[in-house]
Design a protein around this motif. Structure first.
Motif, mmCIF file in Angstrom:
data_model
loop_
_atom_site.group_PDB
_atom_site.id
_atom_site.type_symbol
_atom_site.label_atom_id
_atom_site.label_comp_id
_atom_site.label_asym_id
_atom_site.label_seq_id
_atom_site.Cartn_x
_atom_site.Cartn_y
_atom_site.Cartn_z
ATOM 1 N N PHE A 52 148.531 95.105 11.436
ATOM 2 C CA PHE A 52 148.010 95.177 10.067
ATOM 3 C C PHE A 52 148.676 94.150 9.151
ATOM 4 O O PHE A 52 148.119 93.790 8.118
ATOM 5 C CB PHE A 52 148.181 96.584 9.494
ATOM 6 N N LEU A 53 149.856 93.693 9.526
ATOM 7 C CA LEU A 53 150.513 92.621 8.777
ATOM 8 C C LEU A 53 150.129 91.251 9.319
ATOM 9 O O LEU A 53 150.544 90.219 8.796
ATOM 10 C CB LEU A 53 152.039 92.775 8.852
ATOM 11 N N LYS A 54 149.356 91.250 10.388
ATOM 12 C CA LYS A 54 148.915 90.013 11.034
ATOM 13 C C LYS A 54 150.080 89.211 11.618
ATOM 14 O O LYS A 54 150.024 87.986 11.710
ATOM 15 C CB LYS A 54 148.111 89.140 10.055
ATOM 16 N N GLN A 55 151.123 89.933 12.000
ATOM 17 C CA GLN A 55 152.243 89.295 12.679
ATOM 18 C C GLN A 55 151.943 89.103 14.162
ATOM 19 O O GLN A 55 152.486 88.202 14.798
ATOM 20 C CB GLN A 55 153.505 90.150 12.530
ATOM 21 N N LEU B 121 139.087 92.079 18.289
ATOM 22 C CA LEU B 121 139.519 93.241 17.525
ATOM 23 C C LEU B 121 140.431 92.844 16.368
ATOM 24 O O LEU B 121 140.442 93.496 15.313
ATOM 25 C CB LEU B 121 140.236 94.235 18.447
ATOM 26 N N ASP B 122 141.182 91.764 16.542
ATOM 27 C CA ASP B 122 142.074 91.299 15.475
ATOM 28 C C ASP B 122 141.302 90.999 14.199
ATOM 29 O O ASP B 122 141.789 91.238 13.087
ATOM 30 C CB ASP B 122 142.823 90.036 15.911
ATOM 31 N N ASP B 123 140.085 90.480 14.350
ATOM 32 C CA ASP B 123 139.285 90.101 13.187
ATOM 33 C C ASP B 123 138.744 91.320 12.439
ATOM 34 O O ASP B 123 138.319 91.201 11.287
ATOM 35 C CB ASP B 123 138.113 89.222 13.633
ATOM 36 N N LEU B 124 138.763 92.474 13.095
ATOM 37 C CA LEU B 124 138.265 93.698 12.462
ATOM 38 C C LEU B 124 139.377 94.483 11.759
ATOM 39 O O LEU B 124 139.098 95.411 11.000
ATOM 40 C CB LEU B 124 137.596 94.593 13.512
ATOM 41 N N ILE B 125 140.618 94.109 12.029
ATOM 42 C CA ILE B 125 141.760 94.807 11.434
ATOM 43 C C ILE B 125 142.113 94.141 10.116
ATOM 44 O O ILE B 125 142.458 92.958 10.084
ATOM 45 C CB ILE B 125 142.976 94.776 12.378
ATOM 46 N N PRO B 126 142.033 94.871 8.999
ATOM 47 C CA PRO B 126 142.331 94.267 7.692
ATOM 48 C C PRO B 126 143.828 94.101 7.463
ATOM 49 O O PRO B 126 144.635 94.869 7.990
ATOM 50 C CB PRO B 126 141.737 95.285 6.706
ATOM 51 N N PHE B 127 144.177 93.091 6.689
ATOM 52 C CA PHE B 127 145.574 92.912 6.306
ATOM 53 C C PHE B 127 145.968 94.008 5.327
ATOM 54 O O PHE B 127 145.226 94.329 4.400
ATOM 55 C CB PHE B 127 145.780 91.545 5.659
#
Length: 217
Positions: A177-180, A42-48
């Motif tokens: 969304f910030l990829k933290q 799912l992380d790969d589907l969430i845009p920055f």
């Protein structure tokens, strides 16, 4: 002086910061390469999205402001929020100590694009992508919202609860969304909150059953 000590003697709880900060920064320095990576598809589907830096930074005001509010308004509720926050933070650090972890979801950021990207870059410089599970950002946001919803001082102030809910959700979304953080880190924070909630706020709910449905927002 004696009256001040009697009135504000509960400030001693804040001494926990003297334990937390050295411990956290020790982990930041020592956990560098060999660690468990938290990553979900799912992380790969969430845009920055750099605009989420706003609620991400508001976390500092949200958490510290809530603690200070209860410090001055209700000693009992101050002890409850501190127990929830500090207890969970200790568990998070214990997990990171015995199960070093980090994430690989961060993306390169151009600080010259806008002020929001510049702020994200500054966060990246100050905070390594390690010691992420469970997410303390998400856990503490959930803890503050629980404190607001269970507060007798704030009883009847629906706008405060709704505002707290919006900010809590925004901060949790900001972490991914910030990829933290990975969504796994946020899920871990919610599971931890679910486990500790009845230990801290259970007595309030047995006294006021009509408030049970208001915990979520």
């Amino acid at each position: 002086m004696k009256n001040l000590v009697k009135k504000y003697g509960h400030v001693w709880v804040m001494g926990y910061i003297l334990i937390y900060l050295p411990w956290f920064y020790y982990l930041e320095r020592t956990v560098s390469g060999d660690y468990i990576v938290t990553h979900a598809s799912l992380d790969d589907l969430i845009p920055f999205n750099e605009y989420f830096i706003v609620p991400y930074l508001l976390w500092f005001v949200y958490v510290s402001g809530a603690v200070l509010f209860f410090f001055f308004k209700s000693r009992e509720e101050y002890y409850r929020i501190c127990t929830f926050l500090f207890g969970g933070m200790t568990i998070c650090l214990l997990i990171c100590t015995f199960f070093p972890n980090g994430t690989d979801v961060r993306v390169p950021v151009n600080p010259d694009k806008n002020i929001f990207c510049w702020l994200v870059e500054k966060i990246h410089e100050a905070d390594t992508p390690t010691n992420v599970f469970p997410s303390i950002h998400a856990y503490n946001s959930l803890g503050v919202h629980f404190a607001v919803c269970n507060s007798r001082v704030l009883k009847g102030k629906k706008w405060v609860r709704r505002g707290s809910f919006v900010l809590m959700v925004s901060i949790c979304l900001a972490t991914v969304f910030l990829k933290q953080h990975s969504v796994i880190d946020v899920l871990g924070a919610f599971i931890l909150g679910y486990v500790l909630y009845p230990l801290v706020y259970g007595p309030v709910y047995t006294e006021n059953k009509s408030e049970r449905q208001k915990v979520i927002g």
